[in-house]
Design a protein around this motif. Structure first.
Motif, short mmCIF file in Angstrom:
data_model
loop_
_atom_site.label_atom_id
_atom_site.label_comp_id
_atom_site.label_asym_id
_atom_site.label_seq_id
_atom_site.Cartn_x
_atom_site.Cartn_y
_atom_site.Cartn_z
N PRO A 212 77.04 -4.17 55.13
CA PRO A 212 76.84 -3.37 56.34
C PRO A 212 78.10 -3.36 57.20
N SER A 213 78.29 -2.28 57.93
CA SER A 213 79.49 -2.17 58.77
C SER A 213 79.22 -2.76 60.16
N TYR A 214 80.28 -2.75 60.96
CA TYR A 214 80.21 -3.38 62.31
C TYR A 214 79.03 -2.84 63.11
N LYS A 215 78.84 -1.50 63.05
CA LYS A 215 77.81 -0.90 63.90
C LYS A 215 76.40 -1.30 63.48
N ASP A 216 76.25 -1.84 62.29
CA ASP A 216 74.93 -2.30 61.85
C ASP A 216 74.66 -3.76 62.23
N SER A 217 75.56 -4.36 62.98
CA SER A 217 75.38 -5.72 63.50
C SER A 217 75.01 -6.76 62.44
N PRO A 218 75.82 -6.92 61.39
CA PRO A 218 75.55 -8.03 60.47
C PRO A 218 75.80 -9.36 61.17
N PRO A 219 75.31 -10.47 60.59
CA PRO A 219 75.46 -11.78 61.26
C PRO A 219 76.91 -12.10 61.62
N GLU A 220 77.88 -11.75 60.74
CA GLU A 220 79.28 -12.03 61.05
C GLU A 220 79.71 -11.33 62.34
N ALA A 221 79.28 -10.09 62.52
CA ALA A 221 79.68 -9.32 63.71
C ALA A 221 79.18 -10.01 64.97
N THR A 222 77.90 -10.40 64.96
CA THR A 222 77.32 -11.04 66.15
C THR A 222 78.02 -12.37 66.41
N PHE A 223 78.24 -13.13 65.34
CA PHE A 223 78.88 -14.44 65.47
C PHE A 223 80.27 -14.30 66.10
N VAL A 224 81.05 -13.33 65.60
CA VAL A 224 82.43 -13.20 66.09
C VAL A 224 82.47 -12.54 67.47
N ASN A 225 81.49 -11.68 67.77
CA ASN A 225 81.38 -11.19 69.16
C ASN A 225 81.23 -12.37 70.12
N VAL A 226 80.40 -13.35 69.71
CA VAL A 226 80.19 -14.53 70.57
C VAL A 226 81.51 -15.29 70.73
N LEU A 227 82.30 -15.38 69.64
CA LEU A 227 83.62 -16.02 69.75
C LEU A 227 84.45 -15.32 70.84
N GLY A 228 84.43 -14.00 70.84
CA GLY A 228 85.18 -13.25 71.86
C GLY A 228 84.71 -13.59 73.27
N VAL A 229 83.38 -13.67 73.45
CA VAL A 229 82.83 -14.01 74.77
C VAL A 229 83.28 -15.42 75.17
N LEU A 230 83.25 -16.36 74.21
CA LEU A 230 83.68 -17.74 74.51
C LEU A 230 85.14 -17.76 74.98
N ILE A 231 85.98 -16.96 74.32
CA ILE A 231 87.40 -16.92 74.70
C ILE A 231 87.56 -16.39 76.13
N VAL A 232 86.76 -15.38 76.47
CA VAL A 232 86.82 -14.84 77.84
C VAL A 232 86.40 -15.91 78.85
N ILE A 233 85.32 -16.64 78.52
CA ILE A 233 84.83 -17.68 79.44
C ILE A 233 85.89 -18.78 79.58
N PHE A 234 86.49 -19.19 78.45
CA PHE A 234 87.54 -20.21 78.51
C PHE A 234 88.66 -19.75 79.44
N GLY A 235 89.12 -18.52 79.24
CA GLY A 235 90.20 -17.98 80.08
C GLY A 235 89.80 -17.97 81.55
N GLY A 236 88.56 -17.55 81.80
CA GLY A 236 88.08 -17.48 83.18
C GLY A 236 88.09 -18.84 83.86
N ILE A 237 87.66 -19.88 83.14
CA ILE A 237 87.60 -21.22 83.75
C ILE A 237 89.03 -21.75 84.00
#
Ligand code: HEM
Ligand code: HEM
Length: 276
Positions: free
Chosen positions: A189-214
């Motif tokens: 499945p492609s990115y737009k179908d939200s496979p587990p890898e996509a969701t997992f790596v989206n969360v990595l991106g959010v964590l990086i933003v939070i780290f930068g913010g702190i």
């Protein structure tokens, strides 16, 4: 030397370190569980060094390097020692970033993929070049002992601004890189179908933003700044109570230019020549 709002500082620091470690675990799990692992073979496993070294070195280590002066436990260490630690961590972060670029360029060349076509690569390379400039200027201005104090003081606001600006650009670059990689790499499945890898790596991106913010939060609190050497080395003058006195109160008392001007607040110290 007591720190104002010490508990809040401790909370922010623990949050930054925890989110930083979790980001590193996430990028490793991405590479080893969802992707091809790590190798230096001109293939996708070589590309994988790129995100791994960026997250561990250029994001996590740089973040810690930026806030290292703010750790109250280090205030009893000499300023010179702290400069070596700040510069050393930044140099290490630069080495990680440089190797990560070699990995992605080498991967592109061996696969005949064009270089430097994306916005990600433009902003990313600019950030790495600016970072190396910041390193060289930092060493020349703050480590070479002959640089006059007025020059050190004059450059400090620029050093702090450009350091935070580069760090923020690195986070933005990482988000672009992550998005590109998910779009390129996920098919059926492609990115737009939200496979587990996509969701997992989206969360990595959010964590990086939070780290930068702190990190940005910690680095911009005036009351958490390392007190000037004058304050740290001066003997108690108020009946022996100096250990418990609040930093911001103490720094208010400093006379930065020796001309009787005691109005500067602690947050303004970087403008004041307290940079030796
Ligand atoms: C490519 C820099 C983070 C994914 C590139 C290139 C540069 C670069 C200069 C171009 C290589 C070439 O043209 O041969 C950076 C910097 C980063 C960073 C400075 C620091 C934040 C990331 C992250 C990922 C990533 C975290 C996530 C996987 C990619 C991808 C490419 C690439 C997929 C190939 C496509 C392209 O050239 O845009 N990166 N990168 N990057 N990077 Fe990054
Ligand atoms: C402070 C970034 C390299 C010396 C700072 C601050 C930032 C920063 C954001 C503000 C920290 C705070 O307010 O607590 C960077 C980055 C570098 C770098 C991103 C690498 C690219 C260097 C180098 C030196 C240096 C090589 C040489 C010793 C200093 C000094 C301070 C400082 C003396 C003032 C700390 C204080 O008085 O509290 N740096 N820096 N920096 N940096 Fe750097």
């Amino acid at each position: 030397m007591a720190m104002e709002n010490f508990k809040q500082f401790l909370f922010a620091l623990s949050a930054a370190v925890t989110v930083g470690f979790v980001s590193i675990i996430f990028v490793l799990r991405w590479v080893f569980y969802f992707k091809e692992g790590l190798a230096w073979d001109g293939g996708l496993a070589e590309f994988n060094w790129h995100p791994v070294l960026i997250v561990t070195g250029f994001i996590f280590m740089q973040g810690i390097a930026i806030i290292v002066y703010r750790l109250p436990w280090t205030w009893k260490c000499s300023k010179l020692m702290m400069k070596f630690i700040h510069a050393g961590l930044n140099i290490l972060a630069f080495i990680f970033a440089a190797i990560s670029l070699v990995a992605v360029f080498d991967f592109h060349n061996s696969q005949n993929i064009p270089n430097m076509y994306s916005l990600h690569s433009w902003v990313g390379l600019a950030a790495v070049i600016l970072y190396s400039l910041q390193l060289v200027l930092g060493v020349c201005i703050y480590l070479v002992p002959i640089t006059p104090t007025y020059l050190r003081a004059a450059f400090m606001p620029l050093h702090i601004y450009s350091g935070l600006f580069i760090f923020t650009s690195v986070i933005a670059t990482a988000l672009m890189g992550i998005t590109e990689k998910l779009i390129f790499g996920l098919k059926n499945p492609s990115y737009k179908d939200s496979p587990p890898e996509a969701t997992f790596v989206n969360v990595l991106g959010v964590l990086i933003v939070i780290f930068g913010g702190i990190i940005l939060w910690i680095a911009t609190r005036p009351s958490w700044k390392r007190p000037s050497e004058q304050v740290l080395r001066s003997p108690p003058t108020n009946g022996g109570g100096s250990v418990g006195i609040k930093v911001s109160q103490q720094t208010d008392l400093i006379d930065p230019k020796g001309n009787g001007d005691a109005r500067r607040r602690s947050g303004k110290l970087e403008d004041s020549g307290q940079v030796n």
